[in-house]
Design a protein around this motif. Structure first.
Motif, PDB file in Angstrom:
ATOM      1  N   ASP A 109       0.784  -1.373  -0.123  1.00 24.10           N
ATOM      2  CA  ASP A 109       0.179  -0.110   0.036  1.00 24.10           C
ATOM      3  C   ASP A 109       1.002   1.340   0.056  1.00 24.10           C
ATOM      4  O   ASP A 109       1.521   1.343   0.704  1.00 24.10           O
ATOM      5  CB  ASP A 109      -0.936   0.013   1.070  1.00 24.10           C
ATOM      6  CG  ASP A 109      -2.038   1.235   0.899  1.00 24.10           C
ATOM      7  OD1 ASP A 109      -1.906   2.303   0.942  1.00 24.10           O
ATOM      8  OD2 ASP A 109      -3.360   0.681   1.053  1.00 24.10           O
ATOM      9  N   GLN A 110       0.917   2.049  -0.959  1.00 25.25           N
ATOM     10  CA  GLN A 110       1.590   3.213  -1.093  1.00 25.25           C
ATOM     11  C   GLN A 110       1.395   4.293  -0.191  1.00 25.25           C
ATOM     12  O   GLN A 110       2.212   5.252   0.451  1.00 25.25           O
ATOM     13  CB  GLN A 110       1.452   3.868  -2.526  1.00 25.25           C
ATOM     14  CG  GLN A 110       1.773   2.964  -3.741  1.00 25.25           C
ATOM     15  CD  GLN A 110       3.319   2.352  -3.747  1.00 25.25           C
ATOM     16  OE1 GLN A 110       3.984   3.242  -3.303  1.00 25.25           O
ATOM     17  NE2 GLN A 110       3.461   1.105  -4.014  1.00 25.25           N
ATOM     18  N   GLU A 111       0.193   4.372   0.520  1.00 24.89           N
ATOM     19  CA  GLU A 111      -0.042   5.339   1.678  1.00 24.89           C
ATOM     20  C   GLU A 111       0.259   4.911   2.760  1.00 24.89           C
ATOM     21  O   GLU A 111       0.826   5.572   3.826  1.00 24.89           O
ATOM     22  CB  GLU A 111      -1.497   5.645   1.503  1.00 24.89           C
ATOM     23  CG  GLU A 111      -2.273   6.095   0.210  1.00 24.89           C
ATOM     24  CD  GLU A 111      -3.723   6.651   0.364  1.00 24.89           C
ATOM     25  OE1 GLU A 111      -4.215   6.316   1.434  1.00 24.89           O
ATOM     26  OE2 GLU A 111      -4.130   7.185  -0.485  1.00 24.89           O
ATOM     27  N   THR A 151       0.369  -6.084   1.717  1.00 29.12           N
ATOM     28  CA  THR A 151      -1.080  -6.240   1.720  1.00 29.12           C
ATOM     29  C   THR A 151      -1.525  -7.594   1.116  1.00 29.12           C
ATOM     30  O   THR A 151      -2.442  -8.601   1.320  1.00 29.12           O
ATOM     31  CB  THR A 151      -1.813  -5.262   1.036  1.00 29.12           C
ATOM     32  OG1 THR A 151      -1.583  -4.947  -0.448  1.00 29.12           O
ATOM     33  CG2 THR A 151      -1.749  -3.876   1.744  1.00 29.12           C
ATOM     34  N   HIS A 152      -0.430  -7.764  -0.012  1.00 29.74           N
ATOM     35  CA  HIS A 152      -0.609  -9.230  -0.711  1.00 29.74           C
ATOM     36  C   HIS A 152       0.629  -9.831  -0.872  1.00 29.74           C
ATOM     37  O   HIS A 152       1.462  -9.100  -1.382  1.00 29.74           O
ATOM     38  CB  HIS A 152      -1.335  -8.937  -2.036  1.00 29.74           C
ATOM     39  CG  HIS A 152      -2.809  -8.317  -2.057  1.00 29.74           C
ATOM     40  ND1 HIS A 152      -2.957  -7.084  -1.696  1.00 29.74           N
ATOM     41  CD2 HIS A 152      -3.801  -8.874  -2.133  1.00 29.74           C
ATOM     42  CE1 HIS A 152      -4.346  -6.770  -1.535  1.00 29.74           C
ATOM     43  NE2 HIS A 152      -4.848  -7.961  -1.922  1.00 29.74           N
ATOM     44  N   VAL A 153       0.727 -11.137  -1.008  1.00 38.50           N
ATOM     45  CA  VAL A 153       2.109 -11.908  -1.328  1.00 38.50           C
ATOM     46  C   VAL A 153       1.805 -13.140  -2.017  1.00 38.50           C
ATOM     47  O   VAL A 153       0.871 -14.041  -1.762  1.00 38.50           O
ATOM     48  CB  VAL A 153       2.863 -12.406  -0.050  1.00 38.50           C
ATOM     49  CG1 VAL A 153       4.030 -13.162  -0.196  1.00 38.50           C
ATOM     50  CG2 VAL A 153       3.394 -10.952   0.749  1.00 38.50           C
ATOM     51  N   PHE A 154       2.430 -13.424  -3.161  1.00 34.77           N
ATOM     52  CA  PHE A 154       2.480 -14.421  -3.723  1.00 34.77           C
ATOM     53  C   PHE A 154       3.759 -15.080  -3.849  1.00 34.77           C
ATOM     54  O   PHE A 154       4.856 -14.347  -4.461  1.00 34.77           O
ATOM     55  CB  PHE A 154       1.593 -14.477  -4.962  1.00 34.77           C
ATOM     56  CG  PHE A 154       1.821 -15.922  -5.748  1.00 34.77           C
ATOM     57  CD1 PHE A 154       0.918 -16.935  -5.784  1.00 34.77           C
ATOM     58  CD2 PHE A 154       2.877 -15.920  -6.646  1.00 34.77           C
ATOM     59  CE1 PHE A 154       0.954 -18.133  -6.442  1.00 34.77           C
ATOM     60  CE2 PHE A 154       2.629 -17.283  -7.543  1.00 34.77           C
ATOM     61  CZ  PHE A 154       2.030 -18.265  -7.325  1.00 34.77           C
ATOM     62  N   MET A 155       3.922 -16.302  -3.481  1.00 34.73           N
ATOM     63  CA  MET A 155       5.343 -16.961  -3.656  1.00 34.73           C
ATOM     64  C   MET A 155       5.143 -18.410  -4.251  1.00 34.73           C
ATOM     65  O   MET A 155       4.301 -19.090  -3.792  1.00 34.73           O
ATOM     66  CB  MET A 155       6.030 -17.008  -2.329  1.00 34.73           C
ATOM     67  CG  MET A 155       6.552 -15.547  -1.807  1.00 34.73           C
ATOM     68  SD  MET A 155       7.594 -15.770  -0.530  1.00 34.73           S
ATOM     69  CE  MET A 155       7.832 -14.036  -0.063  1.00 34.73           C
TER      70      MET A 155
END
Length: 232
Positions: free
Chosen positions: A210-212, A217-221
């Protein structure tokens, strides 16, 4: 062993255990010798004060005391940050000895008081003082932690290496494990470490920040081998 009447403690004078004709090459050598004997008897010894003696004050005397004796805890005022619900084992124990420097590389151990005013430790397993790690054990623990071995298994391995030594408590193992992992992270928090390892080991990875709020917020591995299996 001489037994005398004493109002506190077990009434035993432990001086005979430390009476020796041995001359030591250094103060530290004398301390290590006394320290090991103390552990076998059920009490800890710590280094206390020292002073210069002799005509030109070029010789030294070092003092060793029971870990529950010597100078007590520092007094803190009410505004200090010390937790108020903690206790201390310090009980003004008078057990003490000194090691006198006779000449260079020649030290003599002299007992001052062999009595304790407290009960000795009968069951040493889990006691942080009696079961603390030496350098060889720390190296073994660090290698096991880096290999992702569980603390309970590491503790069992330590016991097999030295069955005569008291077992550490679980908290000691966890504290050491956390220290090793913190060193591996090199200042990164756990989330940053996870992402850094994904890049290092060439995982297929994707994440959103989240840039703010600068929050992950989300992770994929995906493991490289798993990707190959999926594609086949």
């Amino acid at each position: 062993m001489r037994a005398h009447v004493n109002n506190d403690g077990d009434g035993i004078d432990y001086s005979d255990h430390f009476t020796t004709t041995i001359f030591f090459a250094s103060s530290m050598e004398a301390f290590n010798w006394a320290y090991e004997i103390g552990l076998r008897l059920g009490f800890g010894i710590k280094r206390a004060s020292n002073k210069r003696v002799g005509r030109n004050a070029n010789l030294r005397q070092d003092y060793f005391v029971c870990r529950m004796g010597g100078r007590g805890p520092v007094n803190k005022d009410a505004d200090s940050l010390m937790r108020g619900n903690t206790a201390t084992a310090w009980c003004k124990c008078k057990f003490s000895m000194k090691v006198v420097e006779l000449q260079e590389n020649k030290w003599k151990l002299v007992m001052r008081s062999g009595f304790h005013n407290h009960a000795l430790t009968l069951y040493c397993d889990g006691d942080r003082y009696f079961a603390k790690f030496d350098e060889d054990e720390l190296a073994y623990i660090d290698a096991q932690v880096r290999a992702h071995v569980r603390p309970a298994i590491i503790s069992a391995g330590l016991h097999q290496r030295n069955p005569e030594k008291s077992r550490p408590n679980r908290r000691q193992m966890y504290n050491r494990s956390q220290k090793v992992r913190a060193e591996e992270r090199d200042g990164r928090n756990p989330a940053q470490q996870m992402l850094a390892l994904a890049v290092q080991h060439k995982y297929v990875h994707y994440w959103v920040i989240d840039q703010e709020t600068d929050e992950l917020t989300h992770v994929f591995m995906a493991h490289p081998e798993a990707v190959k299996m999926f594609r086949s």
